[in-house]
Scaffold this active site. Structure first.
Site, PDB file in Angstrom:
ATOM      1  N   GLU A 102      47.809  40.430  37.304  1.00  0.00           N
ATOM      2  CA  GLU A 102      48.210  39.016  37.406  1.00  0.00           C
ATOM      3  C   GLU A 102      48.734  38.489  36.064  1.00  0.00           C
ATOM      4  O   GLU A 102      48.046  38.572  35.032  1.00  0.00           O
ATOM      5  CB  GLU A 102      47.012  38.178  37.891  1.00  0.00           C
ATOM      6  CG  GLU A 102      47.369  36.702  38.042  1.00  0.00           C
ATOM      7  CD  GLU A 102      46.385  35.894  38.882  1.00  0.00           C
ATOM      8  OE1 GLU A 102      45.448  36.477  39.471  1.00  0.00           O
ATOM      9  OE2 GLU A 102      46.574  34.666  38.938  1.00  0.00           O
ATOM     10  N   LYS A 152      37.661  43.053  46.301  1.00  0.00           N
ATOM     11  CA  LYS A 152      38.377  42.968  45.023  1.00  0.00           C
ATOM     12  C   LYS A 152      37.458  42.352  43.971  1.00  0.00           C
ATOM     13  O   LYS A 152      36.787  41.345  44.246  1.00  0.00           O
ATOM     14  CB  LYS A 152      39.664  42.146  45.151  1.00  0.00           C
ATOM     15  CG  LYS A 152      40.389  41.998  43.812  1.00  0.00           C
ATOM     16  CD  LYS A 152      41.819  41.519  43.976  1.00  0.00           C
ATOM     17  CE  LYS A 152      41.938  40.051  44.259  1.00  0.00           C
ATOM     18  NZ  LYS A 152      41.382  39.168  43.214  1.00  0.00           N
ATOM     19  N   GLU A 207      37.186  41.309  39.699  1.00  0.00           N
ATOM     20  CA  GLU A 207      37.943  41.066  38.465  1.00  0.00           C
ATOM     21  C   GLU A 207      37.246  41.730  37.282  1.00  0.00           C
ATOM     22  O   GLU A 207      36.022  41.644  37.151  1.00  0.00           O
ATOM     23  CB  GLU A 207      38.044  39.549  38.208  1.00  0.00           C
ATOM     24  CG  GLU A 207      38.841  38.827  39.274  1.00  0.00           C
ATOM     25  CD  GLU A 207      38.997  37.328  39.000  1.00  0.00           C
ATOM     26  OE1 GLU A 207      38.632  36.857  37.903  1.00  0.00           O
ATOM     27  OE2 GLU A 207      39.493  36.632  39.898  1.00  0.00           O
ATOM     28  N   ASP A 236      39.434  34.376  46.482  1.00  0.00           N
ATOM     29  CA  ASP A 236      38.568  33.245  46.128  1.00  0.00           C
ATOM     30  C   ASP A 236      39.399  32.046  45.669  1.00  0.00           C
ATOM     31  O   ASP A 236      38.856  30.981  45.379  1.00  0.00           O
ATOM     32  CB  ASP A 236      37.496  33.640  45.104  1.00  0.00           C
ATOM     33  CG  ASP A 236      38.065  34.147  43.803  1.00  0.00           C
ATOM     34  OD1 ASP A 236      39.305  34.250  43.665  1.00  0.00           O
ATOM     35  OD2 ASP A 236      37.256  34.447  42.885  1.00  0.00           O
ATOM     36  N   SER A 237      40.738  32.216  45.650  1.00  0.00           N
ATOM     37  CA  SER A 237      41.619  31.056  45.474  1.00  0.00           C
ATOM     38  C   SER A 237      41.383  30.040  46.590  1.00  0.00           C
ATOM     39  O   SER A 237      41.833  28.903  46.509  1.00  0.00           O
ATOM     40  CB  SER A 237      43.090  31.493  45.464  1.00  0.00           C
ATOM     41  OG  SER A 237      43.365  32.320  46.572  1.00  0.00           O
ATOM     42  N   ASP A 295      37.724  39.027  48.191  1.00  0.00           N
ATOM     43  CA  ASP A 295      37.252  38.864  46.812  1.00  0.00           C
ATOM     44  C   ASP A 295      35.731  38.759  46.767  1.00  0.00           C
ATOM     45  O   ASP A 295      35.134  38.036  47.583  1.00  0.00           O
ATOM     46  CB  ASP A 295      37.804  37.550  46.220  1.00  0.00           C
ATOM     47  CG  ASP A 295      39.094  37.767  45.451  1.00  0.00           C
ATOM     48  OD1 ASP A 295      39.366  38.901  45.020  1.00  0.00           O
ATOM     49  OD2 ASP A 295      39.837  36.781  45.288  1.00  0.00           O
TER      50      ASP A 295
END
Ligand code: KIV
EC number: 2.1.2.11
Length: 277
Positions: free
Chosen positions: A181, A113, A115, A45-46, A84
């Site tokens: 991270e 993925k 978080e 999602d960057s 993501d």
């Protein structure tokens, strides 16, 4: 060669082979990543920042992830494709199942993925029980940036213990890997030894089982300072600027296009055309 699977991911850790993962967001880049032998792709999602020009990942939505995952899937035939789930799309188990269905069925992602730590373990368990491979993400989790900032995490003993506990909770819930991270290298190495599943570091030192980097960072696409955890393996942005200004100059001075880029008409056709004028 067949596509990398999450079982291959585990085998790589078991055999002590390091895993190189890279973010990829579109078809052309997926073709290049494939030629370079990148075994695992993250449609991160960057993309909110590097593809859409936003300040954070927070505005990215499920549709955006599907749009980019589809392009990547068309250009990639060998890599494991992890996508993501964006901000708040997995706030409840049902939200997560709905988002997973769309990203996997419409986007073609093989794995997702998410978080978060112990607090998302029930969601991870539900997804993995439904056949969805899930990768965790701990440490600096950009979707929580308004809570935790964009700085190194788990530097003190209590926070480091919590991160280790979160990692164990994700593994127990069925995650097949975890991104770590921007946490201390020593902690990342400790977590990597404590877990059976692979850890993939970004700004977490060399002791992880693999690394992930952002496409634009490793290729040097943007001018200016890169994040500390990134290494510019090339300066492609400069090369692009050079190539494009060369193109502009040649068009302006009339040296492009030449005969080589043109199609011609038979002389008699031209003569007939001109005689009618
Ligand atoms: O979105 C992303 O690119 C990521 C990586 C930086 C791990 O989550």
């Amino acid at each position: 060669m067949r596509r990398t699977t999450i079982a291959d991911f585990q085998t790589m850790k078991d055999e002590g082979r390091r895993i190189a993962m890279l973010t990829v967001y579109d078809y052309a880049s997926a073709l290049i990543a494939e030629q370079a032998g990148v075994p695992a792709i993250l449609v991160g999602d960057s993309l909110g920042m590097v593809m859409q020009g936003r300040d954070t990942t927070l505005p990215v939505c499920v549709e955006d992830m599907i749009y980019h995952a589809r392009m990547v899937r068309r250009g990639s035939h060998k890599a494991l494709i992890v996508v993501d789930l964006p901000f708040l799309s997995y706030a409840t188990e049902q939200d997560a199942v709905d988002a997973a269905r769309r990203v996997m069925q419409e986007g073609g992602g093989q794995a997702l993925k998410l978080e978060g730590g112990r607090e998302i373990a029930p969601v991870v368990r539900r997804l993995t029980e439904m056949g969805v491979p899930v990768m965790g993400h701990l440490g600096l989790t950009p979707q929580s940036q308004h809570q935790i900032g964009l700085r190194a995490q788990a530097k003190q003993v209590e926070a480091a213990r919590k991160l280790l506990d979160d990692a164990r909770a994700l593994e127990e819930a069925g995650a097949f890997g975890i991104v770590l991270e921007v946490i201390p290298a020593e902690l990342a190495a400790l977590v990597s030894r404590a877990l059976t599943i692979p850890t993939i570091g970004i700004g977490a030192g060399p002791g992880c089982d693999g690394q992930v980097q952002v496409w634009h960072d490793v290729l040097g696409l943007f001018e200016g300072k890169s994040p500390r955890h990134a290494h510019r393996f090339a300066e492609i942005g400069q090369q692009m600027v050079g190539a494009l200004s060369h193109y502009v100059r040649q068009v302006e001075e009339g040296s492009f296009p030449t005969q080589a880029q043109s199609v011609s008409m038979k002389p008699e056709v031209l003569a007939a055309l001109e005689s009618k004028d």
